[in-house]
Motif scaffolding. Structure first.
Motif, PDB file in Angstrom:
ATOM      1  N   THR A 115       0.832  -1.206   0.000  1.00  0.00           N
ATOM      2  CA  THR A 115       0.000   0.000   0.000  1.00  0.00           C
ATOM      3  C   THR A 115       0.862   1.249   0.000  1.00  0.00           C
ATOM      4  O   THR A 115       0.644   2.168  -0.793  1.00  0.00           O
ATOM      5  N   TYR A 116       1.849   1.285   0.872  1.00  0.00           N
ATOM      6  CA  TYR A 116       2.733   2.446   0.973  1.00  0.00           C
ATOM      7  C   TYR A 116       3.492   2.688  -0.323  1.00  0.00           C
ATOM      8  O   TYR A 116       3.533   3.818  -0.835  1.00  0.00           O
ATOM      9  N   GLU A 117       4.094   1.652  -0.871  1.00  0.00           N
ATOM     10  CA  GLU A 117       4.891   1.803  -2.095  1.00  0.00           C
ATOM     11  C   GLU A 117       4.030   2.202  -3.283  1.00  0.00           C
ATOM     12  O   GLU A 117       4.431   3.036  -4.106  1.00  0.00           O
ATOM     13  N   THR A 118       2.838   1.645  -3.389  1.00  0.00           N
ATOM     14  CA  THR A 118       1.937   1.991  -4.492  1.00  0.00           C
ATOM     15  C   THR A 118       1.467   3.430  -4.365  1.00  0.00           C
ATOM     16  O   THR A 118       1.449   4.172  -5.352  1.00  0.00           O
ATOM     17  N   LEU A 119       1.102   3.837  -3.157  1.00  0.00           N
ATOM     18  CA  LEU A 119       0.706   5.234  -2.938  1.00  0.00           C
ATOM     19  C   LEU A 119       1.848   6.185  -3.279  1.00  0.00           C
ATOM     20  O   LEU A 119       1.640   7.214  -3.931  1.00  0.00           O
ATOM     21  N   ARG A 120       3.034   5.842  -2.850  1.00  0.00           N
ATOM     22  CA  ARG A 120       4.207   6.679  -3.123  1.00  0.00           C
ATOM     23  C   ARG A 120       4.448   6.818  -4.628  1.00  0.00           C
ATOM     24  O   ARG A 120       4.731   7.904  -5.123  1.00  0.00           O
ATOM     25  N   TYR A 121       4.301   5.721  -5.346  1.00  0.00           N
ATOM     26  CA  TYR A 121       4.466   5.762  -6.798  1.00  0.00           C
ATOM     27  C   TYR A 121       3.380   6.627  -7.447  1.00  0.00           C
ATOM     28  O   TYR A 121       3.663   7.505  -8.255  1.00  0.00           O
ATOM     29  N   LEU A 122       2.107   6.367  -7.106  1.00  0.00           N
ATOM     30  CA  LEU A 122       1.002   7.075  -7.748  1.00  0.00           C
ATOM     31  C   LEU A 122       1.000   8.569  -7.436  1.00  0.00           C
ATOM     32  O   LEU A 122       0.534   9.367  -8.250  1.00  0.00           O
ATOM     33  N   GLU A 123       1.519   8.952  -6.288  1.00  0.00           N
ATOM     34  CA  GLU A 123       1.573  10.371  -5.939  1.00  0.00           C
ATOM     35  C   GLU A 123       2.600  11.126  -6.777  1.00  0.00           C
ATOM     36  O   GLU A 123       2.638  12.354  -6.749  1.00  0.00           O
ATOM     37  N   ASN A 124       3.398  10.412  -7.549  1.00  0.00           N
ATOM     38  CA  ASN A 124       4.362  11.035  -8.457  1.00  0.00           C
ATOM     39  C   ASN A 124       3.948  10.898  -9.919  1.00  0.00           C
ATOM     40  O   ASN A 124       4.773  11.042 -10.814  1.00  0.00           O
ATOM     41  N   THR A 125       2.680  10.602 -10.157  1.00  0.00           N
ATOM     42  CA  THR A 125       2.160  10.479 -11.520  1.00  0.00           C
ATOM     43  C   THR A 125       1.080  11.535 -11.730  1.00  0.00           C
ATOM     44  O   THR A 125       0.606  12.150 -10.761  1.00  0.00           O
ATOM     45  N   PRO A 126       0.654  11.754 -12.969  1.00  0.00           N
ATOM     46  CA  PRO A 126      -0.379  12.765 -13.238  1.00  0.00           C
ATOM     47  C   PRO A 126      -1.701  12.527 -12.505  1.00  0.00           C
ATOM     48  O   PRO A 126      -2.461  13.475 -12.301  1.00  0.00           O
ATOM     49  N   CYS A 127      -1.980  11.319 -12.060  1.00  0.00           N
ATOM     50  CA  CYS A 127      -3.270  11.042 -11.422  1.00  0.00           C
ATOM     51  C   CYS A 127      -3.466  11.796 -10.113  1.00  0.00           C
ATOM     52  O   CYS A 127      -4.595  12.019  -9.693  1.00  0.00           O
ATOM     53  N   LYS A 128      -2.384  12.225  -9.489  1.00  0.00           N
ATOM     54  CA  LYS A 128      -2.523  12.928  -8.200  1.00  0.00           C
ATOM     55  C   LYS A 128      -3.263  14.257  -8.348  1.00  0.00           C
ATOM     56  O   LYS A 128      -3.877  14.736  -7.404  1.00  0.00           O
ATOM     57  N   ASP A 129      -3.241  14.846  -9.561  1.00  0.00           N
ATOM     58  CA  ASP A 129      -3.905  16.128  -9.802  1.00  0.00           C
ATOM     59  C   ASP A 129      -5.219  15.980 -10.558  1.00  0.00           C
ATOM     60  O   ASP A 129      -5.858  16.973 -10.870  1.00  0.00           O
ATOM     61  N   GLN A 130      -5.612  14.759 -10.853  1.00  0.00           N
ATOM     62  CA  GLN A 130      -6.852  14.537 -11.586  1.00  0.00           C
ATOM     63  C   GLN A 130      -8.031  14.531 -10.622  1.00  0.00           C
ATOM     64  O   GLN A 130      -7.881  14.295  -9.430  1.00  0.00           O
ATOM     65  N   THR A 131      -9.210  14.790 -11.190  1.00  0.00           N
ATOM     66  CA  THR A 131     -10.452  14.683 -10.424  1.00  0.00           C
ATOM     67  C   THR A 131     -11.397  13.762 -11.183  1.00  0.00           C
ATOM     68  O   THR A 131     -11.230  13.546 -12.392  1.00  0.00           O
ATOM     69  N   GLU A 132     -12.379  13.266 -10.481  1.00  0.00           N
ATOM     70  CA  GLU A 132     -13.360  12.400 -11.123  1.00  0.00           C
ATOM     71  C   GLU A 132     -14.082  13.153 -12.240  1.00  0.00           C
ATOM     72  O   GLU A 132     -14.316  12.621 -13.318  1.00  0.00           O
ATOM     73  N   GLU A 133     -14.394  14.431 -11.981  1.00  0.00           N
ATOM     74  CA  GLU A 133     -15.098  15.246 -12.973  1.00  0.00           C
ATOM     75  C   GLU A 133     -14.246  15.475 -14.220  1.00  0.00           C
ATOM     76  O   GLU A 133     -14.737  15.397 -15.344  1.00  0.00           O
ATOM     77  N   SER A 134     -12.955  15.775 -14.025  1.00  0.00           N
ATOM     78  CA  SER A 134     -12.093  16.028 -15.188  1.00  0.00           C
ATOM     79  C   SER A 134     -11.956  14.778 -16.040  1.00  0.00           C
ATOM     80  O   SER A 134     -11.943  14.859 -17.275  1.00  0.00           O
ATOM     81  N   ILE A 135     -11.893  13.626 -15.415  1.00  0.00           N
ATOM     82  CA  ILE A 135     -11.791  12.372 -16.163  1.00  0.00           C
ATOM     83  C   ILE A 135     -13.072  12.110 -16.945  1.00  0.00           C
ATOM     84  O   ILE A 135     -13.035  11.792 -18.136  1.00  0.00           O
ATOM     85  N   LYS A 136     -14.228  12.282 -16.291  1.00  0.00           N
ATOM     86  CA  LYS A 136     -15.510  12.046 -16.972  1.00  0.00           C
ATOM     87  C   LYS A 136     -15.697  12.986 -18.152  1.00  0.00           C
ATOM     88  O   LYS A 136     -16.103  12.576 -19.235  1.00  0.00           O
ATOM     89  N   GLU A 137     -15.394  14.260 -17.956  1.00  0.00           N
ATOM     90  CA  GLU A 137     -15.550  15.242 -19.027  1.00  0.00           C
ATOM     91  C   GLU A 137     -14.593  14.951 -20.190  1.00  0.00           C
ATOM     92  O   GLU A 137     -14.963  15.087 -21.348  1.00  0.00           O
ATOM     93  N   CYS A 138     -13.391  14.572 -19.870  1.00  0.00           N
ATOM     94  CA  CYS A 138     -12.414  14.241 -20.908  1.00  0.00           C
ATOM     95  C   CYS A 138     -12.893  13.054 -21.736  1.00  0.00           C
ATOM     96  O   CYS A 138     -12.844  13.092 -22.974  1.00  0.00           O
ATOM     97  N   ILE A 139     -13.392  12.032 -21.088  1.00  0.00           N
ATOM     98  CA  ILE A 139     -13.889  10.851 -21.800  1.00  0.00           C
ATOM     99  C   ILE A 139     -15.080  11.214 -22.681  1.00  0.00           C
ATOM    100  O   ILE A 139     -15.183  10.751 -23.820  1.00  0.00           O
ATOM    101  N   LYS A 140     -15.966  12.083 -22.187  1.00  0.00           N
ATOM    102  CA  LYS A 140     -17.110  12.523 -23.002  1.00  0.00           C
ATOM    103  C   LYS A 140     -16.642  13.245 -24.257  1.00  0.00           C
ATOM    104  O   LYS A 140     -17.166  13.017 -25.342  1.00  0.00           O
ATOM    105  N   GLU A 141     -15.657  14.128 -24.104  1.00  0.00           N
ATOM    106  CA  GLU A 141     -15.181  14.886 -25.254  1.00  0.00           C
ATOM    107  C   GLU A 141     -14.383  14.026 -26.239  1.00  0.00           C
ATOM    108  O   GLU A 141     -14.290  14.362 -27.416  1.00  0.00           O
ATOM    109  N   LEU A 142     -13.799  12.949 -25.747  1.00  0.00           N
ATOM    110  CA  LEU A 142     -13.040  12.053 -26.626  1.00  0.00           C
ATOM    111  C   LEU A 142     -13.935  11.011 -27.316  1.00  0.00           C
ATOM    112  O   LEU A 142     -13.480  10.303 -28.208  1.00  0.00           O
TER     113      LEU A 142
END
Length: 131
Positions: A38-65
């Motif tokens: 859990t710790y290592e996965t969280l540490r990895y993911l916190e250094n990827t673009p997903c840390k700044d994403q929101t559920e709304e931004s993902i949904k809207e992006c998928i709709k537009e694509l």
């Protein structure tokens, strides 16, 4: 081998990050391998673009694509590792030369940058695009 659940789905990095943060915050401190994973996965993911994403931004992006008729896997990759150059889209989209025009590729890039502004072009990416 038998398929137990044919309705399983892939999770985005954002969904995994959210789930692991809830697990970490709600449960008593784990010991051993689960805590380490859990710790290592969280540490990895916190250094990827997903840390700044929101559920709304993902949904809207998928709709537009949606008009581009991208496969679910292609969308997932674009959400997990948002492309910033046409070359990256070629790597992500299968048979991109036949399925997408140059204008469509640029439109996809603008949609991605609109919904994920935290993903910026690095000087290296800009150099690749000008070649």
């Amino acid at each position: 081998m038998e398929i137990v659940n044919s309705n399983c789905a892939s999770l985005s990095n954002y969904e995994v990050l959210e789930h692991l943060q809830k697990v970490k915050d709600c449960r008593p401190k784990h010991k051993g391998q689960l805590a380490t994973i859990t710790y290592e996965t969280l540490r990895y993911l916190e250094n990827t673009p997903c840390k700044d994403q929101t559920e709304e931004s993902i949904k809207e992006c998928i709709k537009e694509l949606a008009p581009f008729k991208l496969h679910k896997t292609e969308l997932l990759i674009m959400i997990n590792s948002p492309p910033v150059t046409p070359l990256e889209i070629q790597f992500i989209v299968e048979e991109s030369e036949e399925r997408l025009t140059e204008d469509q590729v640029q439109e996809i890039l603008s949609i991605i940058s609109k919904h994920f502004p935290h993903v910026q072009k690095t000087p290296q990416n800009e150099d690749e695009q000008s070649e």
